[in-house]
Design a protein around this motif. Structure first.
Motif, PDB file in Angstrom:
ATOM      1  N   ALA A  39      -9.142  21.012  18.814  1.00  0.00           N
ATOM      2  CA  ALA A  39     -10.325  21.418  19.580  1.00  0.00           C
ATOM      3  C   ALA A  39     -11.595  21.176  18.770  1.00  0.00           C
ATOM      4  CB  ALA A  39     -10.209  22.881  19.992  1.00  0.00           C
ATOM      5  N   ARG A  40     -11.564  21.498  17.492  1.00  0.00           N
ATOM      6  CA  ARG A  40     -12.742  21.264  16.633  1.00  0.00           C
ATOM      7  C   ARG A  40     -13.069  19.787  16.530  1.00  0.00           C
ATOM      8  NH1 ARG A  40     -13.632  25.562  11.958  1.00  0.00           N
ATOM      9  NH2 ARG A  40     -15.455  24.242  11.822  1.00  0.00           N
ATOM     10  N   ALA A  41     -12.060  18.934  16.702  1.00  0.00           N
ATOM     11  CA  ALA A  41     -12.263  17.482  16.666  1.00  0.00           C
ATOM     12  C   ALA A  41     -12.707  16.939  18.021  1.00  0.00           C
ATOM     13  CB  ALA A  41     -10.977  16.793  16.211  1.00  0.00           C
ATOM     14  N   GLY A  42     -12.842  17.822  19.025  1.00  0.00           N
ATOM     15  CA  GLY A  42     -13.350  17.397  20.325  1.00  0.00           C
ATOM     16  C   GLY A  42     -12.323  17.323  21.441  1.00  0.00           C
ATOM     17  N   ALA A  43     -11.082  17.668  21.157  1.00  0.00           N
ATOM     18  CA  ALA A  43     -10.036  17.581  22.185  1.00  0.00           C
ATOM     19  C   ALA A  43     -10.014  18.815  23.083  1.00  0.00           C
ATOM     20  CB  ALA A  43      -8.667  17.424  21.516  1.00  0.00           C
ATOM     21  N   LYS A  44      -9.472  18.639  24.261  1.00  0.00           N
ATOM     22  CA  LYS A  44      -9.156  19.753  25.160  1.00  0.00           C
ATOM     23  C   LYS A  44      -7.727  20.160  24.834  1.00  0.00           C
ATOM     24  CE  LYS A  44     -11.821  17.749  28.934  1.00  0.00           C
ATOM     25  NZ  LYS A  44     -11.733  17.179  30.291  1.00  0.00           N
ATOM     26  N   VAL A  45      -7.477  21.455  24.653  1.00  0.00           N
ATOM     27  CA  VAL A  45      -6.131  21.924  24.342  1.00  0.00           C
ATOM     28  C   VAL A  45      -5.689  22.967  25.362  1.00  0.00           C
ATOM     29  CG1 VAL A  45      -6.236  21.386  21.887  1.00  0.00           C
ATOM     30  CG2 VAL A  45      -6.995  23.621  22.682  1.00  0.00           C
ATOM     31  N   SER A  46      -4.390  23.029  25.584  1.00  0.00           N
ATOM     32  CA  SER A  46      -3.838  23.947  26.570  1.00  0.00           C
ATOM     33  C   SER A  46      -2.472  24.414  26.106  1.00  0.00           C
ATOM     34  CB  SER A  46      -3.744  23.247  27.931  1.00  0.00           C
ATOM     35  OG  SER A  46      -3.379  24.157  28.942  1.00  0.00           O
ATOM     36  N   ARG A  47      -1.865  25.318  26.897  1.00  0.00           N
ATOM     37  CA  ARG A  47      -0.522  25.820  26.619  1.00  0.00           C
ATOM     38  C   ARG A  47       0.389  25.554  27.794  1.00  0.00           C
ATOM     39  NH1 ARG A  47       0.528  31.393  26.019  1.00  0.00           N
ATOM     40  NH2 ARG A  47       2.596  30.534  25.688  1.00  0.00           N
ATOM     41  N   ARG A  48       1.626  25.209  27.504  1.00  0.00           N
ATOM     42  CA  ARG A  48       2.616  25.048  28.565  1.00  0.00           C
ATOM     43  C   ARG A  48       2.939  26.389  29.212  1.00  0.00           C
ATOM     44  NH1 ARG A  48       3.838  21.067  24.925  1.00  0.00           N
ATOM     45  NH2 ARG A  48       4.051  19.003  25.842  1.00  0.00           N
ATOM     46  N   GLY A  49       2.762  27.475  28.467  1.00  0.00           N
ATOM     47  CA  GLY A  49       3.094  28.807  28.958  1.00  0.00           C
ATOM     48  C   GLY A  49       2.092  29.392  29.939  1.00  0.00           C
ATOM     49  N   TRP A  50       0.942  28.781  30.092  1.00  0.00           N
ATOM     50  CA  TRP A  50      -0.034  29.293  31.050  1.00  0.00           C
ATOM     51  C   TRP A  50       0.433  28.982  32.461  1.00  0.00           C
ATOM     52  CZ3 TRP A  50      -4.876  27.306  28.046  1.00  0.00           C
ATOM     53  CH2 TRP A  50      -5.136  28.170  26.977  1.00  0.00           C
ATOM     54  N   LYS A  51       0.358  29.971  33.329  1.00  0.00           N
ATOM     55  CA  LYS A  51       0.908  29.837  34.686  1.00  0.00           C
ATOM     56  C   LYS A  51       0.079  28.936  35.592  1.00  0.00           C
ATOM     57  CE  LYS A  51       3.203  34.265  34.494  1.00  0.00           C
ATOM     58  NZ  LYS A  51       3.312  35.593  35.050  1.00  0.00           N
ATOM     59  N   THR A  52      -1.224  28.891  35.365  1.00  0.00           N
ATOM     60  CA  THR A  52      -2.095  28.104  36.237  1.00  0.00           C
ATOM     61  C   THR A  52      -2.364  26.736  35.609  1.00  0.00           C
ATOM     62  OG1 THR A  52      -3.163  30.143  36.949  1.00  0.00           O
ATOM     63  CG2 THR A  52      -4.284  28.085  37.471  1.00  0.00           C
TER      64      THR A  52
ATOM     65  N   ALA B 208     -14.134  27.901  24.195  1.00  0.00           N
ATOM     66  CA  ALA B 208     -14.506  28.094  25.598  1.00  0.00           C
ATOM     67  C   ALA B 208     -13.298  27.855  26.489  1.00  0.00           C
ATOM     68  CB  ALA B 208     -15.624  27.135  25.991  1.00  0.00           C
ATOM     69  N   TRP B 209     -13.105  28.742  27.434  1.00  0.00           N
ATOM     70  CA  TRP B 209     -12.018  28.662  28.412  1.00  0.00           C
ATOM     71  C   TRP B 209     -12.536  27.924  29.633  1.00  0.00           C
ATOM     72  CZ3 TRP B 209      -7.179  31.142  28.129  1.00  0.00           C
ATOM     73  CH2 TRP B 209      -6.430  31.110  29.295  1.00  0.00           C
ATOM     74  N   HIS B 210     -11.796  26.939  30.112  1.00  0.00           N
ATOM     75  CA  HIS B 210     -12.173  26.166  31.297  1.00  0.00           C
ATOM     76  C   HIS B 210     -11.078  26.322  32.339  1.00  0.00           C
ATOM     77  CE1 HIS B 210     -15.327  23.957  29.054  1.00  0.00           C
ATOM     78  NE2 HIS B 210     -14.484  24.136  28.041  1.00  0.00           N
TER      79      HIS B 210
ATOM     80  N   GLU C 136     -19.561  24.173  19.301  1.00  0.00           N
ATOM     81  CA  GLU C 136     -20.262  24.301  18.020  1.00  0.00           C
ATOM     82  C   GLU C 136     -21.474  25.210  18.170  1.00  0.00           C
ATOM     83  OE1 GLU C 136     -20.680  23.829  14.099  1.00  0.00           O
ATOM     84  OE2 GLU C 136     -19.222  22.606  15.167  1.00  0.00           O
ATOM     85  N   GLY C 137     -21.588  26.157  17.276  1.00  0.00           N
ATOM     86  CA  GLY C 137     -22.720  27.074  17.300  1.00  0.00           C
ATOM     87  C   GLY C 137     -23.980  26.421  16.749  1.00  0.00           C
ATOM     88  N   GLY C 138     -25.068  27.056  17.004  1.00  0.00           N
ATOM     89  CA  GLY C 138     -26.355  26.577  16.509  1.00  0.00           C
ATOM     90  C   GLY C 138     -26.989  27.606  15.598  1.00  0.00           C
ATOM     91  N   ARG C 139     -28.280  27.536  15.448  1.00  0.00           N
ATOM     92  CA  ARG C 139     -28.971  28.493  14.576  1.00  0.00           C
ATOM     93  C   ARG C 139     -28.878  29.908  15.110  1.00  0.00           C
ATOM     94  NH1 ARG C 139     -34.754  26.043  13.191  1.00  0.00           N
ATOM     95  NH2 ARG C 139     -35.162  27.605  14.770  1.00  0.00           N
ATOM     96  N   ALA C 140     -28.894  30.063  16.421  1.00  0.00           N
ATOM     97  CA  ALA C 140     -28.921  31.402  17.015  1.00  0.00           C
ATOM     98  C   ALA C 140     -27.556  31.863  17.529  1.00  0.00           C
ATOM     99  CB  ALA C 140     -29.933  31.440  18.155  1.00  0.00           C
ATOM    100  N   THR C 141     -26.564  30.985  17.535  1.00  0.00           N
ATOM    101  CA  THR C 141     -25.247  31.353  18.057  1.00  0.00           C
ATOM    102  C   THR C 141     -24.143  30.942  17.104  1.00  0.00           C
ATOM    103  OG1 THR C 141     -25.001  29.266  19.237  1.00  0.00           O
ATOM    104  CG2 THR C 141     -26.008  31.078  20.458  1.00  0.00           C
TER     105      THR C 141
END
Length: 80
Positions: free
Chosen positions: A21-34, A53-55, A43-48
């Motif tokens: 994910a840090r390298a830019g990939a989308k990751v998921s789990r086989r165990g998720w039902k949906t 993030a969950w999609h 990536e955070g910025g100066r204020a964050t």
């Protein structure tokens, strides 16, 4: 080999998923039902701070709160 919905990688643990994910990939789990849900790294910025993030398959996004089952799971994969 897993179905195309699950990408082509063998299942992995959370450390692999975070690294991908840090390298830019989308990751998921086989165990998720949906199907169609995935997590990305924001990536955070100066204020964050950086966060995961969950999609959803409907396009909604919010900060991910992963539980023990997710953290201990060994079925993470890169979404292709």
């Amino acid at each position: 080999m897993p179905s195309s919905r699950h990408g082509t990688d063998a299942p992995h643990r959370i450390g692999y998923a975070i690294k991908q994910a840090r390298a830019g990939a989308k990751v998921s789990r086989r165990g998720w039902k949906t199907p169609g849900q995935y997590v990305t790294y924001v990536e955070g910025g100066r204020a964050t701070k950086s966060y995961l993030a969950w999609h959803t398959r409907t396009g909604r996004t919010w900060p991910a709160t992963l539980g023990q089952r997710d953290l201990l799971a060994e079925d993470w994969y890169v979404v292709r």
